[in-house]
Write a protein that holds these residues in place. Structure first.
Motif, mmCIF file in Angstrom:
data_model
loop_
_atom_site.group_PDB
_atom_site.id
_atom_site.type_symbol
_atom_site.label_atom_id
_atom_site.label_comp_id
_atom_site.label_asym_id
_atom_site.label_seq_id
_atom_site.Cartn_x
_atom_site.Cartn_y
_atom_site.Cartn_z
ATOM 1 N N LEU A 1 134.443 68.304 -28.884
ATOM 2 C CA LEU A 1 133.589 67.763 -29.949
ATOM 3 C C LEU A 1 133.874 66.283 -30.183
ATOM 4 O O LEU A 1 132.945 65.496 -30.388
ATOM 5 N N CYS A 2 135.144 65.901 -30.149
ATOM 6 C CA CYS A 2 135.504 64.478 -30.311
ATOM 7 C C CYS A 2 134.865 63.640 -29.214
ATOM 8 O O CYS A 2 134.328 62.559 -29.478
ATOM 9 N N TRP A 3 134.902 64.142 -27.976
ATOM 10 C CA TRP A 3 134.295 63.430 -26.851
ATOM 11 C C TRP A 3 132.785 63.280 -27.062
ATOM 12 O O TRP A 3 132.224 62.206 -26.856
ATOM 13 N N LEU A 4 132.139 64.359 -27.474
ATOM 14 C CA LEU A 4 130.696 64.311 -27.712
ATOM 15 C C LEU A 4 130.362 63.344 -28.847
ATOM 16 O O LEU A 4 129.436 62.537 -28.733
ATOM 17 N N ARG A 5 131.118 63.416 -29.930
ATOM 18 C CA ARG A 5 130.856 62.543 -31.086
ATOM 19 C C ARG A 5 131.133 61.077 -30.769
ATOM 20 O O ARG A 5 130.568 60.192 -31.400
ATOM 21 N N ALA A 6 131.992 60.820 -29.791
ATOM 22 C CA ALA A 6 132.299 59.449 -29.378
ATOM 23 C C ALA A 6 131.262 58.906 -28.390
ATOM 24 O O ALA A 6 131.418 57.803 -27.885
ATOM 25 N N GLY A 7 130.235 59.693 -28.107
ATOM 26 C CA GLY A 7 129.163 59.219 -27.237
ATOM 27 C C GLY A 7 129.026 59.979 -25.937
ATOM 28 O O GLY A 7 128.149 59.676 -25.134
ATOM 29 N N GLY A 8 129.892 60.958 -25.712
ATOM 30 C CA GLY A 8 129.744 61.793 -24.526
ATOM 31 C C GLY A 8 128.413 62.526 -24.578
ATOM 32 O O GLY A 8 127.919 62.856 -25.647
ATOM 33 N N SER A 9 127.839 62.748 -23.422
ATOM 34 C CA SER A 9 126.535 63.388 -23.366
ATOM 35 C C SER A 9 126.531 64.435 -22.268
ATOM 36 O O SER A 9 126.963 64.165 -21.150
ATOM 37 N N CYS A 10 126.082 65.614 -22.590
ATOM 38 C CA CYS A 10 125.965 66.637 -21.553
ATOM 39 C C CYS A 10 124.779 67.531 -21.860
ATOM 40 O O CYS A 10 124.388 67.693 -23.004
ATOM 41 N N ARG A 11 124.227 68.080 -20.820
ATOM 42 C CA ARG A 11 123.105 69.011 -20.935
ATOM 43 C C ARG A 11 123.564 70.451 -20.827
ATOM 44 O O ARG A 11 122.902 71.343 -21.312
ATOM 45 N N VAL A 12 124.695 70.660 -20.148
ATOM 46 C CA VAL A 12 125.162 72.019 -19.872
ATOM 47 C C VAL A 12 126.634 72.122 -20.231
ATOM 48 O O VAL A 12 127.430 71.255 -19.887
ATOM 49 N N CYS A 13 126.979 73.217 -20.901
ATOM 50 C CA CYS A 13 128.359 73.489 -21.274
ATOM 51 C C CYS A 13 128.766 74.852 -20.726
ATOM 52 O O CYS A 13 128.070 75.847 -20.925
ATOM 53 N N ILE A 14 129.909 74.877 -20.049
ATOM 54 C CA ILE A 14 130.511 76.130 -19.602
ATOM 55 C C ILE A 14 131.616 76.452 -20.597
ATOM 56 O O ILE A 14 132.587 75.697 -20.722
ATOM 57 N N MET A 15 131.458 77.552 -21.322
ATOM 58 C CA MET A 15 132.339 77.869 -22.443
ATOM 59 C C MET A 15 133.158 79.130 -22.182
ATOM 60 O O MET A 15 132.600 80.180 -21.867
ATOM 61 N N ASP A 16 134.463 78.994 -22.317
ATOM 62 C CA ASP A 16 135.366 80.142 -22.312
ATOM 63 C C ASP A 16 135.237 80.828 -23.673
ATOM 64 O O ASP A 16 134.783 80.219 -24.639
ATOM 65 N N MET A 17 135.621 82.068 -23.777
ATOM 66 C CA MET A 17 135.498 82.780 -25.046
ATOM 67 C C MET A 17 136.786 82.785 -25.867
ATOM 68 O O MET A 17 136.738 82.775 -27.089
ATOM 69 N N ARG A 18 137.924 82.780 -25.211
ATOM 70 C CA ARG A 18 139.199 82.804 -25.943
ATOM 71 C C ARG A 18 139.834 81.423 -25.842
ATOM 72 O O ARG A 18 140.367 81.046 -24.801
ATOM 73 N N LEU A 19 139.748 80.696 -26.943
ATOM 74 C CA LEU A 19 140.254 79.330 -26.985
ATOM 75 C C LEU A 19 141.254 79.191 -28.126
ATOM 76 O O LEU A 19 141.223 79.975 -29.082
ATOM 77 N N PRO A 20 142.140 78.205 -28.066
ATOM 78 C CA PRO A 20 143.193 78.099 -29.079
ATOM 79 C C PRO A 20 142.703 77.709 -30.471
ATOM 80 O O PRO A 20 143.333 78.079 -31.467
ATOM 81 N N ASP A 21 141.582 76.974 -30.573
ATOM 82 C CA ASP A 21 141.170 76.482 -31.889
ATOM 83 C C ASP A 21 139.926 77.160 -32.458
ATOM 84 O O ASP A 21 139.646 77.035 -33.644
ATOM 85 N N MET A 22 139.200 77.894 -31.634
ATOM 86 C CA MET A 22 137.966 78.529 -32.093
ATOM 87 C C MET A 22 137.496 79.475 -30.994
ATOM 88 O O MET A 22 137.670 79.171 -29.813
ATOM 89 N N ASP A 23 136.902 80.598 -31.359
ATOM 90 C CA ASP A 23 136.395 81.477 -30.302
ATOM 91 C C ASP A 23 135.125 80.864 -29.720
ATOM 92 O O ASP A 23 134.434 80.066 -30.363
ATOM 93 N N GLY A 24 134.842 81.210 -28.473
ATOM 94 C CA GLY A 24 133.722 80.617 -27.755
ATOM 95 C C GLY A 24 132.369 80.864 -28.396
ATOM 96 O O GLY A 24 131.500 79.981 -28.368
ATOM 97 N N ASN A 25 132.168 82.047 -28.968
ATOM 98 C CA ASN A 25 130.887 82.327 -29.628
ATOM 99 C C ASN A 25 130.663 81.359 -30.787
ATOM 100 O O ASN A 25 129.576 80.790 -30.929
ATOM 101 N N SER A 26 131.700 81.162 -31.611
ATOM 102 C CA SER A 26 131.594 80.213 -32.734
ATOM 103 C C SER A 26 131.385 78.796 -32.230
ATOM 104 O O SER A 26 130.618 78.024 -32.812
ATOM 105 N N ALA A 27 132.062 78.440 -31.150
ATOM 106 C CA ALA A 27 131.916 77.100 -30.576
ATOM 107 C C ALA A 27 130.480 76.864 -30.127
ATOM 108 O O ALA A 27 129.916 75.782 -30.361
ATOM 109 N N ILE A 28 129.878 77.863 -29.490
ATOM 110 C CA ILE A 28 128.480 77.727 -29.055
ATOM 111 C C ILE A 28 127.577 77.528 -30.270
ATOM 112 O O ILE A 28 126.675 76.689 -30.252
ATOM 113 N N ARG A 29 127.824 78.274 -31.338
ATOM 114 C CA ARG A 29 127.012 78.121 -32.554
ATOM 115 C C ARG A 29 127.115 76.700 -33.114
ATOM 116 O O ARG A 29 126.109 76.089 -33.482
ATOM 117 N N VAL A 30 128.340 76.173 -33.183
ATOM 118 C CA VAL A 30 128.561 74.819 -33.703
ATOM 119 C C VAL A 30 127.896 73.785 -32.797
ATOM 120 O O VAL A 30 127.186 72.885 -33.268
#
Length: 160
Positions: A39-68
């Motif tokens: 998210l920091c990278w994106l907010r700093a101007g990173g741009s992507c069209r496609v995200c490959i998301m793992d589901m078990r992450l240390p700071d947030m689950d992947g489903n919640s991350a996709i929603r955000v």
């Protein structure tokens, strides 16, 4: 156009192997071990069209991350890469356009189907954002590349 593929996966070996594979396919890849730095990278101007998301992450689950991410970046497409054999796609993610065809289970014996899904998702984003004319131009470029030497279209999705 200067687009990237975003990978969020906390397993370093999987993240780096997937990144290397996609880069070998001619894509630009930003890879992170958690949602917060992505998210920091994106907010700093990173741009992507496609995200490959793992589901078990240390700071947030992947489903919640996709929603955000969908709320902040509505044009972003998602592919799920999970080690959970019992993963079921939640209904709200289905209503966002995700389906079982966008879920890939670890370990992948062959990364080609995931790479093809990344390219297909990126092309859909391009068509939706830039219109059918840009989509046809890029697809024709890709078909010409496939019919030629197969060295890789460096600017197919993430052109400079």
């Amino acid at each position: 156009m200067n687009e990237w593929v975003l990978i969020v996966d906390d397993e370093a070996m999987i993240r780096e192997n997937l990144k290397a594979y996609l880069e070998d396919e001619g894509l630009k890849v930003a890879a992170f071990e958690a949602v917060t730095p992505a998210l920091c990278w994106l907010r700093a101007g990173g741009s992507c069209r496609v995200c490959i998301m793992d589901m078990r992450l240390p700071d947030m689950d992947g489903n919640s991350a996709i929603r955000v991410l969908r709320q902040c970046y509505p044009e972003m497409e998602f592919l799920i890469h999970t080690g959970s054999s019992s993963y079921n796609l939640p209904e709200d993610l289905r209503s966002m356009g995700l389906d079982d065809g966008r879920v890939y289970h670890k370990p992948l014996c062959d990364m080609a189907p995931l790479a093809a899904a990344v390219l297909a998702s990126a092309l859909i984003c391009i068509r939706d954002h830039y219109g059918d004319e840009a989509y046809v131009e890029i697809v024709e470029e890709d078909l010409a590349w496939v019919a030629s030497d197969g060295d890789g279209p460096e600017d197919l999705i993430v052109g400079s």
